[in-house]
Design an enzyme around this catalytic site. Structure first.
Site, short mmCIF file in Angstrom:
data_model
loop_
_atom_site.label_atom_id
_atom_site.label_comp_id
_atom_site.label_asym_id
_atom_site.label_seq_id
_atom_site.Cartn_x
_atom_site.Cartn_y
_atom_site.Cartn_z
N GLU A 320 0.84 -1.20 0.00
CA GLU A 320 0.00 0.00 0.00
C GLU A 320 0.87 1.24 0.00
OE1 GLU A 320 -4.22 -1.08 2.24
OE2 GLU A 320 -2.86 0.40 3.10
N CYS A 321 0.69 2.09 -0.99
CA CYS A 321 1.34 3.39 -1.06
C CYS A 321 2.86 3.26 -0.97
CB CYS A 321 0.77 4.32 0.00
SG CYS A 321 1.06 6.08 -0.33
N GLY A 322 3.45 3.45 0.20
CA GLY A 322 4.88 3.26 0.34
C GLY A 322 5.30 1.86 -0.04
#
Length: 439
Positions: A320-322
């Site tokens: 997720e994201c990072g």
């Protein structure tokens, strides 16, 4: 129990500062304090967690259905004597200006909690009363208990403001003097986490001496909420999740949901460890600040090889994201320097100047470890990085506020990577599917 919602005229009024100091001061009295934060924020809760000595729980009325939100709140609240609930933005600010849906006011009504207003009194005296009365009277069903004044210039200044508040029938529940030492530093995604910057506890308690805890507790008593809790089953699989300075954006209730489905969660550090933990059935890479640690992540070649080998084994990998940034081929940092990442996802990311922020009503486009294709899901974005190109195997599709269709993320086989943050606590079927796939 005591429970109250801290609200303000707008962002920057000092809600997080006041919430953290109240948690610290109430805890110093020997009370058990459970902190909550409205919205999807990962950073402010770290300061409340440190002050209260208990994990902050996110209450997000967009990601959590009302009944689910009440259940998760009651479950955590049952273990404490005082619940401190920090609101978001201004008291009536929600998803759109036409209603207070998903606002702090709506949360207070849903939980049957009184509202304590936090007002930045700098440069004001009698006008504080006008602001407070306006907030109290604007919306229906909002029960304002009193006001805490922030950033007052002196004790005499606070007395003048308190006198004005009595004219509109509101009590002053204490104040904080203007003190630069209480200002929490921030960076591009918001406040620095408590792991990166925090107060000296003795100095913070000294600053909190003007908060009227007796009056606050007297006006915020509320009936206990019924709660149900069930024992988690014995673990049926182990899931490794990245947790260090680069990756630490997780909702406690989401992790609890995985445990309740039979997962044993095993933390590891992509920065410092030599590889993915052994004997795990899945890999979870949450959000955080990989861009701030890009050189160290790139230098840990053994870990990057381990992540690639894990993905190649066919076991579920979720970023997720990072986590998406780390799973990609390269990451270009704020200085334009390109760093090698894991190369699991055939994308490249770079830091941008524009913030992508907001709730998303998304549709899954392909089967993934979390969702079957064609499933509607709610999430949120919060990032400054972007892909350098269009996605080739998008995971989700949604429409922006101006009607533009967006395809986003990567979903192929056992790998899912996306900028979309999900809250498993709000969608138990997502957690159950991941645990099943990891088994």
């Amino acid at each position: 129990m005591n429970r109250f919602v801290l609200a303000a005229p707008g962002s920057g009024s000092g809600k997080t500062t006041v919430a953290a100091l109240l948690c610290l001061a109430l805890r110093a009295r020997g009370l058990s304090v459970q902190p909550f934060k409205l919205g999807p924020d990962y950073l402010d809760p770290t300061h409340l967690t440190r002050a209260a000595g208990r994990e902050t729980r996110n209450l997000d009325s967009f990601l959590l259905a009302p009944e689910r939100l009440q259940t998760l709140f009651a479950r955590a609240a049952a273990q404490a004597e005082v619940c401190v609930i920090e609101g978001v933005m201004g008291l009536y600010d929600g998803r759109d200006p036409g209603s207070d849906e998903h606002s702090t006011a709506a949360l207070a009504r849903l939980l049957g909690a009184r509202v304590v207003l936090v007002i930045d009194a700098g440069g004001m005296a009698r006008t504080v009363a006008a602001v407070a009365a306006g907030l109290r009277d604007f919306g229906e069903g909002v029960n304002v208990a009193g006001v805490i004044l922030n950033r007052v210039g002196s004790v005499r200044h606070a007395e003048l403001c308190a006198e004005a508040l009595t004219q509109v029938g509101l009590a002053c529940l204490g104040f904080l003097l203007q003190d630069d030492a209480l200002r929490l530093p921030s960076r591009h995604l918001g406040l620095l986490s408590a792991q990166q910057a925090s107060w000296d506890e003795a100095a913070a308690l000294a600053a909190a001496r003007y908060l009227d805890l007796d009056a606050l507790l007297n006006v915020t008593r509320a009936p206990d909420l019924s709660s149900s809790s069930s024992m988690s089953p014995p673990p049926s699989t182990r899931i490794a999740y990245a947790f260090d300075s680069a990756f630490h954006f997780y909702y406690p209730d989401a992790l609890d949901e995985l445990r309740s489905c039979g997962a044993e969660l095993v933390p590891f550090s992509p920065l410092e460890d030599a590889g993915v933990p052994e004997d795990v059935g899945g890999l979870l890479l949450g959000g955080g600040y990989p861009e701030a640690h890009a050189a160290e992540l790139a230098a840990n070649e053994r870990m990057r090889r381990s992540v690639r080998a894990f993905a190649a084994s066919g076991r579920p990998v979720v970023g997720e994201c990072g986590g998406l940034m780390y799973l990609s081929e390269t990451l270009e940092d704020e200085n334009g320097v390109t760093h090698e990442m894991c190369g699991v996802v055939p994308y490249r990311t770079r830091m941008a100047r524009r913030l992508s922020l907001g709730y998303r009503d998304a549709l899954s486009l392909a089967d993934s470890p979390l969702l079957p294709a064609g499933t509607a899901i709610r999430g949120h974005e919060f990032h400054f990085s972007t892909l350098t190109h269009e996605p080739t195997h998008p995971a989700y599709r949604w429409r922006t506020h101006d009607g533009q269709e967006v395809a986003e993320g990567y979903a192929r086989g056992n790998v899912l990577a996306s900028y979309l943050h999900l809250h498993y606590g709000g969608f138990p079927a997502v957690a159950a599917r991941l645990v099943e796939r990891c088994q």
